[in-house]
Design a protein around this motif. Structure first.
Motif, PDB file in Angstrom:
ATOM      1  N   TRP A 178      32.628  34.828  36.168  1.00 22.48           N
ATOM      2  CA  TRP A 178      33.227  36.092  36.591  1.00 22.48           C
ATOM      3  C   TRP A 178      34.138  35.819  37.775  1.00 22.48           C
ATOM      4  CZ3 TRP A 178      34.029  39.345  33.217  1.00 22.48           C
ATOM      5  CH2 TRP A 178      34.446  40.647  33.512  1.00 22.48           C
ATOM      6  N   GLY A 179      34.890  36.837  38.177  1.00 26.29           N
ATOM      7  CA  GLY A 179      35.816  36.690  39.289  1.00 26.29           C
ATOM      8  C   GLY A 179      35.890  37.956  40.101  1.00 26.29           C
ATOM      9  N   GLY A 180      36.721  37.911  41.144  1.00 23.25           N
ATOM     10  CA  GLY A 180      36.928  39.065  42.007  1.00 23.25           C
ATOM     11  C   GLY A 180      38.396  39.423  42.064  1.00 23.25           C
ATOM     12  N   VAL A 181      38.694  40.642  42.480  1.00 22.53           N
ATOM     13  CA  VAL A 181      40.063  41.149  42.425  1.00 22.53           C
ATOM     14  C   VAL A 181      41.004  40.412  43.369  1.00 22.53           C
ATOM     15  CG1 VAL A 181      39.850  42.969  44.185  1.00 22.53           C
ATOM     16  CG2 VAL A 181      41.372  43.309  42.202  1.00 22.53           C
ATOM     17  N   SER A 197      34.205  41.448  43.079  1.00 20.88           N
ATOM     18  CA  SER A 197      33.329  41.591  41.907  1.00 20.88           C
ATOM     19  C   SER A 197      32.442  40.378  41.641  1.00 20.88           C
ATOM     20  CB  SER A 197      34.154  41.897  40.660  1.00 20.88           C
ATOM     21  OG  SER A 197      34.630  43.223  40.711  1.00 20.88           O
ATOM     22  N   MET A 198      32.612  39.296  42.364  1.00 20.75           N
ATOM     23  CA  MET A 198      31.633  38.203  42.277  1.00 20.75           C
ATOM     24  C   MET A 198      30.322  38.609  42.950  1.00 20.75           C
ATOM     25  SD  MET A 198      34.151  34.895  42.666  1.00 20.75           S
ATOM     26  CE  MET A 198      32.880  33.749  43.216  1.00 20.75           C
ATOM     27  N   THR A 199      30.295  39.824  43.535  1.00 22.60           N
ATOM     28  CA  THR A 199      29.056  40.438  44.001  1.00 22.60           C
ATOM     29  C   THR A 199      28.172  40.834  42.821  1.00 22.60           C
ATOM     30  OG1 THR A 199      30.256  41.356  45.910  1.00 22.60           O
ATOM     31  CG2 THR A 199      28.118  42.343  45.394  1.00 22.60           C
ATOM     32  N   LYS A 200      28.786  41.222  41.713  1.00 16.82           N
ATOM     33  CA  LYS A 200      28.051  41.783  40.582  1.00 16.82           C
ATOM     34  C   LYS A 200      26.927  40.881  40.065  1.00 16.82           C
ATOM     35  CE  LYS A 200      31.567  44.956  38.742  1.00 16.82           C
ATOM     36  NZ  LYS A 200      32.573  44.931  39.827  1.00 16.82           N
ATOM     37  N   GLY A 231      28.862  46.412  43.344  1.00 18.92           N
ATOM     38  CA  GLY A 231      29.918  46.024  42.426  1.00 18.92           C
ATOM     39  C   GLY A 231      31.015  45.214  43.057  1.00 18.92           C
ATOM     40  N   GLY A 232      31.109  45.208  44.398  1.00 23.18           N
ATOM     41  CA  GLY A 232      32.220  44.471  44.987  1.00 23.18           C
ATOM     42  C   GLY A 232      32.251  44.408  46.484  1.00 23.18           C
ATOM     43  N   GLY A 233      31.106  44.436  47.161  1.00 22.37           N
ATOM     44  CA  GLY A 233      31.120  44.554  48.609  1.00 22.37           C
ATOM     45  C   GLY A 233      30.911  43.304  49.433  1.00 22.37           C
ATOM     46  N   LEU A 243      44.239  36.826  47.181  1.00 22.53           N
ATOM     47  CA  LEU A 243      45.461  37.426  46.686  1.00 22.53           C
ATOM     48  C   LEU A 243      45.106  38.524  45.698  1.00 22.53           C
ATOM     49  CD1 LEU A 243      48.622  37.378  46.365  1.00 22.53           C
ATOM     50  CD2 LEU A 243      48.218  35.877  44.383  1.00 22.53           C
ATOM     51  N   VAL A 244      45.545  39.748  45.966  1.00 19.96           N
ATOM     52  CA  VAL A 244      45.295  40.866  45.046  1.00 19.96           C
ATOM     53  C   VAL A 244      46.610  41.264  44.372  1.00 19.96           C
ATOM     54  CG1 VAL A 244      43.308  41.724  46.329  1.00 19.96           C
ATOM     55  CG2 VAL A 244      45.578  42.590  46.903  1.00 19.96           C
TER      56      VAL A 244
END
Length: 410
Positions: free
Chosen positions: A364-367, A78-81, A276-278, A388-389
């Motif tokens: 913001w961050g990513g999953v 989600s740091m793609t957003k 959104g997250g790629g 780490l998810v």
């Protein structure tokens, strides 16, 4: 090739950073690795446009023994957003649309939306949307959309049943958006903040408005001009040795492989470029993006946005904080004292957020537990990379915020 931005660390003292306190970050990183809570991680702290701290510890791939390094490539999810939001704002600056335009002006499939009011999977109950979704609603996650993976509402269940997945390999971006537009909304447009696939819809909007596919637009108009050499929607074969594995905890809280670094879908271009997250990226690349935002829309003589557009992105567009906009079921941030701009969270009140920070700070961050924040008041950027998810598995973002802000001396 390693980005020169991470080749030399400046004297922290000259940047108003305490060297001894920065070393606390190093000790914290080592403990996370030594205790087996993370396979590896890196942290970069930049102030006044100069790198004051960079360290990497642990492994990017436990099975292969690869070190987590300054050029390790990770899934930023989600740091793609924020990058997608920049693409949208570039087209906004060209006069292609206004932020409060109904999205149906560009994506007519969203006409006549309905909103869930009850019922069940077999027979959902709905009512007409009281107004149309706007482009600003999509940028601020107030459009009434959701994510199927949250498994918390009837809307989430409908998303899963209908295959609303922007990482699938058997459909196009346009096809998934069209399918999404035929489903009921979780909430009335503009009335609740719900983390959602809205930014993926914006990727499709960019393609429709620009006339070129979203991945090409982002590469040619944003990623390339900013010199983000290792940022893309997949990892080319020659860069796979730098790609990190992704991990999850097993029932005993031990690290278990979630996605391999070689046998991975990221080894080839995806069918859908997920806005959104790629993306995958590196610490050096994402620091360049942070610097671009802090510089008011330009970097190294290349201007992508006007400074007023960046200021609008980093302003809170909600009537209050996230906590006042319903009860968020998931976000890559806390809720109290935190607002939301056009693609990023915005710090409103550190006391209410119960964390160190400055009003106006964006993040913001990513999953996979990655994170970034920029603080215009302190001219500060921080990038945390790991794999780490889910991101809720450890409170490392809040821990790092305290450590980084505690190092400021002026």
């Amino acid at each position: 090739m390693t980005n020169p931005a991470l080749a030399v660390v400046d004297d922290p003292g000259a940047l108003g950073l305490c060297p001894a306190r920065l070393e606390r970050i190093d000790g914290w990183m080592r403990r996370l690795v030594d205790e087996g809570r993370l396979a590896g991680l890196s942290v970069a702290v930049e102030r006044r446009g100069r790198l004051g701290f960079f360290r990497a510890h642990g492994r990017s791939d436990l099975a292969r023994g690869r070190p987590f390094a300054d050029d390790t490539i990770v899934r930023i999810y989600s740091m793609t957003k924020p990058l997608t939001s920049v693409a949208v704002m570039m087209l906004y600056e060209e006069g292609r649309f206004q932020l409060d335009d109904p999205v149906t002006r560009l994506l007519p499939e969203f006409a006549g939306m309905r909103v869930l009011t009850g019922g069940n999977r077999a027979r959902p109950e709905t009512e007409p949307a009281r107004r149309e979704i706007t482009i600003r609603d999509l940028l601020t996650h107030t459009a009434g959309l959701t994510y199927g993976f949250m498994e918390a509402t009837l809307a989430d269940e409908i998303y899963r049943r209908e295959g609303i997945d922007f990482h699938r390999r058997d459909a196009s971006l346009a096809e998934v958006v069209e399918r999404l537009a035929g489903l009921p909304l979780l909430a009335q447009p503009g009335e609740e903040w719900n983390y959602s696939v809205a930014t993926d819809v914006l990727g499709h909007l960019v393609a429709v408005v620009s006339g070129i596919d979203f991945a090409s637009f982002l590469r040619e108009r944003v990623i390339g001009p900013l010199g983000m050499a290792d940022t893309d929607f997949h990892v080319p074969a020659d860069k796979l040795p730098r790609f990190a594995a992704n991990y999850i905890y097993d029932r005993e809280r031990r690290l278990k492989l979630y996605d391999d670094s070689v046998e991975t879908a990221y080894a080839s271009p995806p069918a859908i470029a997920s806005g959104g997250g790629g993306l995958v990226s590196t610490a050096a690349d994402y620091l360049r993006f942070c610097r671009f935002l802090l510089n008011g829309g330009q970097l190294d003589g290349v201007r992508l946005l006007g400074r007023k557009s960046v200021a609008l992105m980093l302003a809170n567009h909600l009537p209050g904080d996230l906590a006042a906009m319903g009860t968020p079921r998931f976000a890559e941030s806390s809720y109290s004292g935190i607002g939301f701009g056009l693609g990023v969270s915005v710090m409103l009140d550190p006391a209410r957020a119960q964390i160190l920070g400055s009003p106006g700070e964006a993040a913001w961050g990513g999953v996979a537990s990655t994170a970034f924040w920029i603080d215009p008041a302190e001219d500060l950027s921080v990038v945390l990379l790991t794999q780490l998810v889910p991101s809720s598995a450890l409170p490392i973002r809040r821990e790092l915020r305290v450590l980084a802000y505690a190092a400021l001396t002026d």
